[in-house]
Motif scaffolding. Structure first.
Motif, PDB file in Angstrom:
ATOM      1  N   SER A   1     -10.663  -2.298 -13.173  1.00  0.00           N
ATOM      2  CA  SER A   1      -9.522  -3.214 -12.885  1.00  0.00           C
ATOM      3  C   SER A   1      -9.360  -4.124 -14.234  1.00  0.00           C
ATOM      4  O   SER A   1      -9.191  -3.529 -15.246  1.00  0.00           O
ATOM      5  CB  SER A   1     -10.192  -4.477 -11.909  1.00  0.00           C
TER       6      SER A   1
ATOM      7  N   TRP B   1       1.270  -8.477 -16.614  1.00  0.00           N
ATOM      8  CA  TRP B   1       2.139  -8.353 -15.604  1.00  0.00           C
ATOM      9  C   TRP B   1       3.422  -8.778 -16.082  1.00  0.00           C
ATOM     10  O   TRP B   1       4.413  -8.646 -15.434  1.00  0.00           O
ATOM     11  CB  TRP B   1       1.717  -8.896 -14.198  1.00  0.00           C
TER      12      TRP B   1
ATOM     13  N   LEU C   1      -2.585  -3.542  -6.592  1.00  0.00           N
ATOM     14  CA  LEU C   1      -2.689  -3.941  -8.274  1.00  0.00           C
ATOM     15  C   LEU C   1      -2.712  -2.612  -9.174  1.00  0.00           C
ATOM     16  O   LEU C   1      -2.310  -3.203 -10.350  1.00  0.00           O
ATOM     17  CB  LEU C   1      -4.124  -4.706  -8.161  1.00  0.00           C
ATOM     18  N   CYS C   2      -2.742  -1.517  -8.749  1.00  0.00           N
ATOM     19  CA  CYS C   2      -2.536  -0.380  -9.558  1.00  0.00           C
ATOM     20  C   CYS C   2      -1.654   0.583  -8.520  1.00  0.00           C
ATOM     21  O   CYS C   2      -2.312   1.424  -7.966  1.00  0.00           O
ATOM     22  CB  CYS C   2      -3.612   0.128  -9.785  1.00  0.00           C
TER      23      CYS C   2
ATOM     24  N   LEU D   1      -5.665 -11.802  -6.585  1.00  0.00           N
ATOM     25  CA  LEU D   1      -6.645 -12.166  -7.747  1.00  0.00           C
ATOM     26  C   LEU D   1      -7.478 -13.121  -7.780  1.00  0.00           C
ATOM     27  O   LEU D   1      -8.365 -13.427  -8.573  1.00  0.00           O
ATOM     28  CB  LEU D   1      -5.607 -12.335  -8.899  1.00  0.00           C
TER      29      LEU D   1
ATOM     30  N   ARG E   1     -10.126 -10.298  -0.596  1.00  0.00           N
ATOM     31  CA  ARG E   1      -9.632  -9.242  -1.517  1.00  0.00           C
ATOM     32  C   ARG E   1     -10.159  -8.089  -0.866  1.00  0.00           C
ATOM     33  O   ARG E   1      -9.541  -7.064  -0.878  1.00  0.00           O
ATOM     34  CB  ARG E   1     -10.251  -9.415  -2.955  1.00  0.00           C
TER      35      ARG E   1
ATOM     36  N   ILE F   1      -5.628  -2.619 -14.436  1.00  0.00           N
ATOM     37  CA  ILE F   1      -4.572  -3.509 -14.681  1.00  0.00           C
ATOM     38  C   ILE F   1      -3.543  -2.861 -15.865  1.00  0.00           C
ATOM     39  O   ILE F   1      -4.057  -3.089 -16.849  1.00  0.00           O
ATOM     40  CB  ILE F   1      -5.049  -4.823 -14.915  1.00  0.00           C
TER      41      ILE F   1
ATOM     42  N   HIS G   1      -8.273  -1.469  -4.280  1.00  0.00           N
ATOM     43  CA  HIS G   1      -8.675  -1.946  -5.411  1.00  0.00           C
ATOM     44  C   HIS G   1     -10.299  -1.972  -5.478  1.00  0.00           C
ATOM     45  O   HIS G   1     -10.480  -1.802  -6.853  1.00  0.00           O
ATOM     46  CB  HIS G   1      -8.031  -3.325  -5.729  1.00  0.00           C
TER      47      HIS G   1
ATOM     48  N   ILE H   1      -0.084 -11.088  -4.362  1.00  0.00           N
ATOM     49  CA  ILE H   1      -0.666 -10.737  -5.428  1.00  0.00           C
ATOM     50  C   ILE H   1      -1.613 -11.739  -6.187  1.00  0.00           C
ATOM     51  O   ILE H   1      -2.901 -11.440  -6.160  1.00  0.00           O
ATOM     52  CB  ILE H   1       0.194 -10.317  -6.499  1.00  0.00           C
TER      53      ILE H   1
END
Length: 341
Positions: free
Chosen positions: A160, A266, A291-292, A9, A212, A186, A319, A5
């Protein structure tokens, strides 16, 4: 999982073997949208100032058949601005072009510290660009647009991290927004995650952005962002920061505020209350977006106070679905939602 994760990011924790990569592009500083490779030449630029003494760059691309359907404001995510997203052209067509053809005038701006907006001075070493400040910037841009469209509500399309300040703004000023689109949002989680101390900014290279694009694609699947697009995108990315060429590897100074907001969300601390939303909302997520997740989307929709809320999941998308092969499905989902009474 936590390390994966953080890599997504863009923390720069080191790259794994990536298979095929592309040549490192030479950054060419740009002063206008037309100078950026791959960016729509139809975009016109406005400067909104001051915002806390800093100017914000606002792009506008007028509808091709008038603006009968209204104004759409694109709100970008944590690592790159509107030129690299809603105004970026694939095979001669950007998302803004598609929205224009449907009758919408498209606006996209860069938060302070991103893209062609002014970069704040590094004074107190605290993360720059937290959600509260970003929500105020959205408010300033929305008020500017409404001063030009006769005071009509606008449509917000946020990606995001950008969904956090967008939702905060909509909760505060629901009368100014007709509909809200949140794609790859997010949302709050309850992870065992310690929020580290961060400086004001960090450096992000093309290589870290590339990671990413591929991290969430399942093994054995082809890349979702084709190689023939990535060179132009990478060149435009580096061109946003004239100082990028002075670093090895070339990289952009990126505000850390969004990253701090994501980790705060988070770790269990909500930065806004979905129950306070009343505006009609669409949540779009990719099938492969870590991330989702399905769980994230289900929990957020259950908590959202909007009486009209819709969800769409894009197959074979991550994402960054707005830059991938499945982007046309995203375009269609958004057009369908905006065009429904």
């Amino acid at each position: 999982m936590k390390k994966r994760i953080l890599g997504l990011l863009g923390l720069g924790i080191g790259l794994i073997g990536m298979g095929q990569v592309w040549a490192q592009p030479s950054p060419t500083p740009a002063s206008s949208a037309t100078a950026l490779p791959g960016v729509s030449p139809l975009q016109t630029s406005q400067v909104l100032e001051p915002f806390s003494g800093l100017s914000l760059h606002v792009g506008k691309q007028a509808a091709t058949r008038g603006s009968a359907m209204g104004d759409v404001l694109y709100v970008h995510g944590a690592t790159f601005g509107s030129d690299l997203s809603v105004f970026f052209r694939f095979d001669g067509q950007s998302w803004a072009d598609v929205l224009n053809a449907a009758g919408y005038t498209v606006w996209g701006f860069d938060f302070s510290g991103f893209g062609r907006s002014e970069r704040p001075l590094d004074i107190d070493q605290k993360p720059i660009g937290r959600a509260d400040s970003a929500a105020l910037q959205i408010a300033a841009v929305v008020d500017s647009i409404r001063s030009q469209n006769g005071g009509k509500p606008i449509y917000l399309v946020a990606h995001s991290w950008g969904t956090i300040p967008a939702a905060k703004f909509v909760i505060q000023s629901p009368e100014k927004v007709g509909k809200l689109v949140m794609f790859a949002p997010i949302v709050q989680r309850h992870m065992s995650l310690t929020v580290p101390s961060l400086g004001s900014t960090r450096l992000l290279s093309v290589w870290e952005q590339y990671r990413r694009f591929i991290e969430d694609v399942p093994k054995g699947q082809p890349p979702m962002l084709q190689d023939r697009y990535i060179q132009a995108w990478a060149s435009a990315y580096l061109a946003q920061d004239p100082s990028s060429a002075a670093r090895q590897p070339p990289s952009l100074t990126t505000p850390n505020g969004p990253l701090m907001d994501i980790m705060t969300q988070w770790s269990g601390t909500a930065l806004y209350e979905p129950a306070k939303l009343s505006t009609s909302v669409l949540l779009v997520r990719g099938e492969w977006d870590s991330l989702c997740t399905d769980q994230d989307a289900t929990a957020w929709l259950a908590a959202a106070g909007s009486t009209s809320k819709r969800e769409v999941k894009i197959p074979h998308a991550t994402h960054l679905m707005h830059l991938e092969n499945g982007r046309t499905a995203l375009y269609q989902a958004v057009n369908d939602f905006l065009g429904t009474p």
